[in-house]
Design a protein around this motif. Structure first.
Motif, PDB file in Angstrom:
ATOM      1  N   ILE A   1       0.862  -1.180   0.000  1.00 45.46           N
ATOM      2  CA  ILE A   1       0.000   0.000   0.000  1.00 45.46           C
ATOM      3  C   ILE A   1       0.901   1.233   0.000  1.00 45.46           C
ATOM      4  O   ILE A   1       1.788   1.343   0.847  1.00 45.46           O
ATOM      5  N   VAL A   2       0.662   2.131  -0.945  1.00 48.71           N
ATOM      6  CA  VAL A   2       1.463   3.358  -1.042  1.00 48.71           C
ATOM      7  C   VAL A   2       0.523   4.547  -0.897  1.00 48.71           C
ATOM      8  O   VAL A   2      -0.471   4.655  -1.612  1.00 48.71           O
ATOM      9  N   ASP A   3       0.849   5.427   0.058  1.00 51.83           N
ATOM     10  CA  ASP A   3       0.034   6.619   0.309  1.00 51.83           C
ATOM     11  C   ASP A   3       0.879   7.864   0.180  1.00 51.83           C
ATOM     12  O   ASP A   3       2.047   7.872   0.577  1.00 51.83           O
ATOM     13  N   GLY A   4       0.261   8.923  -0.322  1.00 51.07           N
ATOM     14  CA  GLY A   4       0.933  10.214  -0.356  1.00 51.07           C
ATOM     15  C   GLY A   4       2.037  10.276  -1.396  1.00 51.07           C
ATOM     16  O   GLY A   4       1.960   9.675  -2.458  1.00 51.07           O
ATOM     17  N   PHE A   5       3.066  11.007  -1.045  1.00 53.26           N
ATOM     18  CA  PHE A   5       4.208  11.218  -1.939  1.00 53.26           C
ATOM     19  C   PHE A   5       5.418  10.502  -1.350  1.00 53.26           C
ATOM     20  O   PHE A   5       5.735  10.674  -0.188  1.00 53.26           O
ATOM     21  N   ILE A   6       6.075   9.701  -2.137  1.00 54.97           N
ATOM     22  CA  ILE A   6       7.244   8.953  -1.680  1.00 54.97           C
ATOM     23  C   ILE A   6       8.494   9.824  -1.855  1.00 54.97           C
ATOM     24  O   ILE A   6       8.807  10.258  -2.962  1.00 54.97           O
ATOM     25  N   GLN A   7       9.190  10.050  -0.764  1.00 56.19           N
ATOM     26  CA  GLN A   7      10.456  10.775  -0.790  1.00 56.19           C
ATOM     27  C   GLN A   7      11.574   9.799  -1.163  1.00 56.19           C
ATOM     28  O   GLN A   7      11.428   8.587  -0.998  1.00 56.19           O
ATOM     29  N   GLU A   8      12.694  10.323  -1.628  1.00 56.44           N
ATOM     30  CA  GLU A   8      13.798   9.473  -2.069  1.00 56.44           C
ATOM     31  C   GLU A   8      14.304   8.559  -0.949  1.00 56.44           C
ATOM     32  O   GLU A   8      14.524   7.376  -1.163  1.00 56.44           O
ATOM     33  N   GLU A   9      14.473   9.119   0.275  1.00 60.06           N
ATOM     34  CA  GLU A   9      14.979   8.296   1.383  1.00 60.06           C
ATOM     35  C   GLU A   9      14.003   7.171   1.706  1.00 60.06           C
ATOM     36  O   GLU A   9      14.396   6.054   1.998  1.00 60.06           O
ATOM     37  N   GLU A  10      12.718   7.494   1.674  1.00 61.27           N
ATOM     38  CA  GLU A  10      11.704   6.486   1.965  1.00 61.27           C
ATOM     39  C   GLU A  10      11.700   5.414   0.873  1.00 61.27           C
ATOM     40  O   GLU A  10      11.480   4.240   1.157  1.00 61.27           O
ATOM     41  N   GLY A  11      11.973   5.817  -0.341  1.00 61.15           N
ATOM     42  CA  GLY A  11      12.057   4.858  -1.440  1.00 61.15           C
ATOM     43  C   GLY A  11      13.162   3.845  -1.228  1.00 61.15           C
ATOM     44  O   GLY A  11      13.005   2.660  -1.512  1.00 61.15           O
ATOM     45  N   MET A  12      14.293   4.300  -0.696  1.00 60.53           N
ATOM     46  CA  MET A  12      15.411   3.391  -0.422  1.00 60.53           C
ATOM     47  C   MET A  12      15.037   2.402   0.686  1.00 60.53           C
ATOM     48  O   MET A  12      15.332   1.214   0.591  1.00 60.53           O
ATOM     49  N   GLN A  13      14.357   2.878   1.731  1.00 62.52           N
ATOM     50  CA  GLN A  13      13.913   1.998   2.814  1.00 62.52           C
ATOM     51  C   GLN A  13      12.885   0.999   2.303  1.00 62.52           C
ATOM     52  O   GLN A  13      12.877  -0.166   2.699  1.00 62.52           O
ATOM     53  N   PHE A  14      12.012   1.458   1.387  1.00 61.81           N
ATOM     54  CA  PHE A  14      11.016   0.578   0.799  1.00 61.81           C
ATOM     55  C   PHE A  14      11.680  -0.604   0.105  1.00 61.81           C
ATOM     56  O   PHE A  14      11.255  -1.748   0.250  1.00 61.81           O
ATOM     57  N   LEU A  15      12.740  -0.335  -0.670  1.00 61.39           N
ATOM     58  CA  LEU A  15      13.426  -1.410  -1.383  1.00 61.39           C
ATOM     59  C   LEU A  15      13.941  -2.476  -0.416  1.00 61.39           C
ATOM     60  O   LEU A  15      13.794  -3.670  -0.663  1.00 61.39           O
ATOM     61  N   THR A  16      14.516  -2.033   0.687  1.00 58.58           N
ATOM     62  CA  THR A  16      15.026  -2.965   1.697  1.00 58.58           C
ATOM     63  C   THR A  16      13.879  -3.783   2.294  1.00 58.58           C
ATOM     64  O   THR A  16      13.969  -5.012   2.402  1.00 58.58           O
ATOM     65  N   ASP A  17      12.791  -3.104   2.673  1.00 63.58           N
ATOM     66  CA  ASP A  17      11.645  -3.792   3.258  1.00 63.58           C
ATOM     67  C   ASP A  17      10.991  -4.750   2.260  1.00 63.58           C
ATOM     68  O   ASP A  17      10.574  -5.851   2.615  1.00 63.58           O
ATOM     69  N   TYR A  18      10.908  -4.317   1.017  1.00 62.35           N
ATOM     70  CA  TYR A  18      10.305  -5.151  -0.028  1.00 62.35           C
ATOM     71  C   TYR A  18      11.084  -6.455  -0.169  1.00 62.35           C
ATOM     72  O   TYR A  18      10.507  -7.542  -0.125  1.00 62.35           O
ATOM     73  N   LYS A  19      12.389  -6.337  -0.331  1.00 67.66           N
ATOM     74  CA  LYS A  19      13.227  -7.531  -0.508  1.00 67.66           C
ATOM     75  C   LYS A  19      13.140  -8.448   0.704  1.00 67.66           C
ATOM     76  O   LYS A  19      13.075  -9.670   0.564  1.00 67.66           O
ATOM     77  N   SER A  20      13.116  -7.887   1.890  1.00 66.84           N
ATOM     78  CA  SER A  20      13.020  -8.668   3.116  1.00 66.84           C
ATOM     79  C   SER A  20      11.700  -9.445   3.163  1.00 66.84           C
ATOM     80  O   SER A  20      11.681 -10.639   3.494  1.00 66.84           O
TER      81      SER A  20
END
Length: 118
Positions: free
Chosen positions: A16-35
């Motif tokens: 679920i993605v809400d609002g506007f994704i900032q660059e730093e949050e995008g990097m954390q998302f990648l880590t969480d996604y892979k995990s």
């Protein structure tokens, strides 16, 4: 802001993605996604991308959105479902990227509607 969850009974991997994704949050998302992906067998799961509350992305963030879609495709889920953003401009941005990537995704009105058909 984003949330990743796994619905084992429906065999659904939900982002679920809400609002506007900032660059730093995008990097954390990648880590969480892979995990989280490492905990399931994608070939047995459908992916649901809930983006109703996604807002317009800055032009420089559009390639990042395209990379996320490529990553989803490369993961190899059984099927892909999504919800369009309520924002007309964000919907146009997403539609353009989906078409460019030739992303085979079925859009419905809500995540709950998608879960009902799984």
């Amino acid at each position: 802001m984003y949330k990743i969850e796994v619905n084992e009974s429906k065999k659904a991997f939900i982002v679920i993605v809400d609002g506007f994704i900032q660059e730093e949050e995008g990097m954390q998302f990648l880590t969480d996604y892979k995990s989280n992906v490492s905990k399931v067998n994608p070939k047995e799961y459908s992916m649901i991308i809930g983006g109703e509350n996604l807002v317009v992305s800055k032009q420089e963030m559009l390639p990042v959105l395209g990379q996320a879609i490529s990553m989803y495709m490369d993961t190899g889920f059984k099927k892909y479902f999504g919800t369009y953003p309520k924002s007309a401009i964000a919907k146009v941005q997403l539609s353009k990227i989906v078409k460019e990537k030739n992303f085979d995704v079925t859009f419905k009105d809500s995540v709950s509607e998608i879960l009902e058909i799984l």
